[in-house]
Design a protein around this motif. Structure first.
Motif, mmCIF file in Angstrom:
data_model
loop_
_atom_site.group_PDB
_atom_site.id
_atom_site.type_symbol
_atom_site.label_atom_id
_atom_site.label_comp_id
_atom_site.label_asym_id
_atom_site.label_seq_id
_atom_site.Cartn_x
_atom_site.Cartn_y
_atom_site.Cartn_z
ATOM 1 N N ARG A 168 79.273 104.815 53.930
ATOM 2 C CA ARG A 168 79.604 102.936 54.276
ATOM 3 C C ARG A 168 81.184 102.304 55.052
ATOM 4 N NH1 ARG A 168 81.329 101.969 49.303
ATOM 5 N NH2 ARG A 168 82.413 103.387 48.844
ATOM 6 N N TRP A 169 80.365 101.770 56.414
ATOM 7 C CA TRP A 169 82.082 100.139 56.233
ATOM 8 C C TRP A 169 82.650 99.664 55.487
ATOM 9 C CZ3 TRP A 169 82.846 101.099 61.238
ATOM 10 C CH2 TRP A 169 82.001 101.789 61.926
ATOM 11 N N PRO A 170 84.112 99.644 55.076
ATOM 12 C CA PRO A 170 84.884 99.062 54.231
ATOM 13 C C PRO A 170 84.968 97.080 54.179
ATOM 14 C CG PRO A 170 86.367 100.442 55.971
ATOM 15 C CD PRO A 170 84.908 100.390 56.100
ATOM 16 N N GLU A 171 84.573 96.587 52.959
ATOM 17 C CA GLU A 171 84.050 95.305 53.394
ATOM 18 C C GLU A 171 85.978 95.138 53.944
ATOM 19 O OE1 GLU A 171 82.663 93.772 50.149
ATOM 20 O OE2 GLU A 171 81.267 95.488 49.261
ATOM 21 N N ARG A 172 85.074 93.736 54.472
ATOM 22 C CA ARG A 172 86.633 92.993 54.976
ATOM 23 C C ARG A 172 86.692 91.752 55.258
ATOM 24 N NH1 ARG A 172 89.049 97.502 55.858
ATOM 25 N NH2 ARG A 172 88.577 98.789 57.610
ATOM 26 N N PRO A 173 87.918 90.888 54.537
ATOM 27 C CA PRO A 173 87.804 89.534 53.989
ATOM 28 C C PRO A 173 87.150 88.798 55.631
ATOM 29 C CG PRO A 173 90.159 90.361 53.694
ATOM 30 C CD PRO A 173 89.120 91.355 54.547
ATOM 31 N N ARG A 174 86.644 87.742 55.583
ATOM 32 C CA ARG A 174 86.030 87.089 56.399
ATOM 33 C C ARG A 174 88.216 86.457 56.923
ATOM 34 N NH1 ARG A 174 80.454 83.700 55.672
ATOM 35 N NH2 ARG A 174 79.348 85.947 54.958
ATOM 36 N N ARG A 186 91.503 94.446 59.125
ATOM 37 C CA ARG A 186 91.073 93.934 60.363
ATOM 38 C C ARG A 186 91.328 94.348 61.600
ATOM 39 N NH1 ARG A 186 90.054 88.535 58.085
ATOM 40 N NH2 ARG A 186 92.369 88.405 58.078
#
Length: 130
Positions: free
Chosen positions: A13-19, A118
């Motif tokens: 899974r790709w880790p979730e990053r804040p926008r 990021r």
């Protein structure tokens, strides 16, 4: 459900990053890339965006650990040569100073990561002649 229950996933899974925008990274190399031994002076500027850039501790040539915002890697000459050259980076002067002894094609990689995870990566080609 038990608190230590592990869940198995079918695929990574790709880790979730804040926008938001990642940090900017500007690198300047000398115009002339010349004969061996070639002294490379790369100037770097990090432009922080929504989140600060995290630091990566790197030891210098004397084994003293310093904080550096930029991770530097050098590839070449040839396809199988790779080395971390972050310890040659001086964060006070924002300069990477490195001597290349062998002729050939190199690629310099500079990267930064902000505290939100990021990443920004820059690849710079270098040519050193005999």
């Amino acid at each position: 459900q038990h608190p230590h229950h592990l869940k198995t996933f079918v695929q990574p899974r790709w880790p979730e990053r804040p926008r938001g925008s990642p940090a900017g990274l500007e690198i300047q190399l000398p115009r002339d890339q010349g004969p061996t031994p070639f002294t490379l002076r790369a100037e770097a500027v990090v432009i922080e965006a929504q989140s600060p850039v995290s630091y990566s501790a790197q030891p210098n040539d004397q084994g003293i650990w310093i904080d550096s915002k930029i991770i530097w890697k050098l590839y070449g000459p040839g396809t199988l040569r790779f080395r971390d050259v972050s310890h040659h980076y001086d964060p006070q002067r924002s300069r990477l100073l490195l001597t290349l002894e062998e002729p050939g094609s190199y690629r310099l990689r500079a990267s930064v990561v902000d505290l939100a995870g990021r990443a920004t990566v820059r690849w710079l080609p270098l040519q050193v002649v005999e």
